[in-house]
Design an enzyme around this catalytic site. Sequence first.
Site, PDB file in Angstrom:
ATOM      1  N   SER A   1     -29.371  -6.159  -4.749  1.00 49.81           N
ATOM      2  CA  SER A   1     -29.088  -5.658  -3.409  1.00 49.81           C
ATOM      3  C   SER A   1     -28.102  -6.587  -2.723  1.00 49.81           C
ATOM      4  O   SER A   1     -28.062  -7.799  -3.001  1.00 49.81           O
ATOM      5  CB  SER A   1     -30.386  -5.594  -2.588  1.00 49.81           C
ATOM      6  OG  SER A   1     -30.112  -5.385  -1.212  1.00 49.81           O
TER       7      SER A   1
ATOM      8  N   TYR B   1     -38.087  -9.146   0.562  1.00 55.69           N
ATOM      9  CA  TYR B   1     -37.227  -8.262  -0.217  1.00 55.69           C
ATOM     10  C   TYR B   1     -35.976  -9.002  -0.674  1.00 55.69           C
ATOM     11  O   TYR B   1     -35.587  -8.939  -1.844  1.00 55.69           O
ATOM     12  CB  TYR B   1     -36.850  -7.041   0.618  1.00 55.69           C
ATOM     13  CG  TYR B   1     -35.933  -6.067  -0.092  1.00 55.69           C
ATOM     14  CD1 TYR B   1     -36.452  -5.160  -1.012  1.00 55.69           C
ATOM     15  CD2 TYR B   1     -34.563  -6.066   0.147  1.00 55.69           C
ATOM     16  CE1 TYR B   1     -35.618  -4.271  -1.675  1.00 55.69           C
ATOM     17  CE2 TYR B   1     -33.725  -5.189  -0.508  1.00 55.69           C
ATOM     18  CZ  TYR B   1     -34.255  -4.288  -1.421  1.00 55.69           C
ATOM     19  OH  TYR B   1     -33.425  -3.420  -2.088  1.00 55.69           O
TER      20      TYR B   1
ATOM     21  N   LYS C   1     -34.750  -9.799  -4.618  1.00 56.44           N
ATOM     22  CA  LYS C   1     -33.479  -9.330  -5.155  1.00 56.44           C
ATOM     23  C   LYS C   1     -32.556 -10.486  -5.528  1.00 56.44           C
ATOM     24  O   LYS C   1     -31.757 -10.388  -6.459  1.00 56.44           O
ATOM     25  CB  LYS C   1     -32.804  -8.396  -4.147  1.00 56.44           C
ATOM     26  CG  LYS C   1     -33.534  -7.060  -3.971  1.00 56.44           C
ATOM     27  CD  LYS C   1     -33.605  -6.286  -5.276  1.00 56.44           C
ATOM     28  CE  LYS C   1     -34.148  -4.879  -5.090  1.00 56.44           C
ATOM     29  NZ  LYS C   1     -34.169  -4.094  -6.363  1.00 56.44           N
TER      30      LYS C   1
END
Length: 253
Positions: free
Chosen positions: A144, A158, A162
Amino acid sequence: MTSFRLDGRVAVVTGASSGLGAHFAVVLARAGADVVVAARRADMLATVAAAVEAEGRRCLAVPTDVTDAAACSTLIDAAVDGLGGVHVVVNNAGTGYGGRSDRDDLAQTERLFDVNLRGAYQVAAAAGRAMIAGEGGSIVNVSSALALATTDVPQAAYSASKAGLLGMTRDLARQWARHGIRVNALAPGFFSSELTAPLLAHERGAASVRAATPLGRVGRLDELDGPLLLLASDAGSYITGTTLSVDGGMAMH
């Protein structure tokens, strides 16, 4: 261009029941690959499998929880036994949420890391074993832009999961280069999907995305097609251990 074609190859896509994964499965089929689609939601996989078969390619739908190491091995075995091999893996399964870390639900965080990082590692390890025993191949880990940049919306867990994929990508690329296995990461910015829908539905979230993206908009799914095929196909035969950002300039910004 023929170097972007995947005729005669078998691709595995995790997190393929919706969003980017479902789109990637069809893109790979259009490029000539037979496809194994994997996700936890078996009913939604059937719809994606039908879309792949509508492109004239073979497809297997294999319900898979990537947090289960045995299930990851079973998934790769299904590709080898059912379609004759595994040449491309798109490690796309993931989950996410936003929120301040000082108010975090640690059980939710643990689940996020289990899916986004440990799950991706387990799929890659199983695929690596099959590719070493076979003809080599390409693994594309879907990371991401948030591994490289931030927005005003707090998403530390998150982002960390990633970012972990990028370190994993580089090390696996080094380990397996001698076996003809390329390992790269694709780092999308914000695209309309099931995962991003809650963020983009709120004005603050949507405004944050626009502010963080120099091109000032959410990406279209078709804008990922060329980058994916570059990393998956012979067009990218001299690319390994790298991260390709497709994010409207977000990482730069």
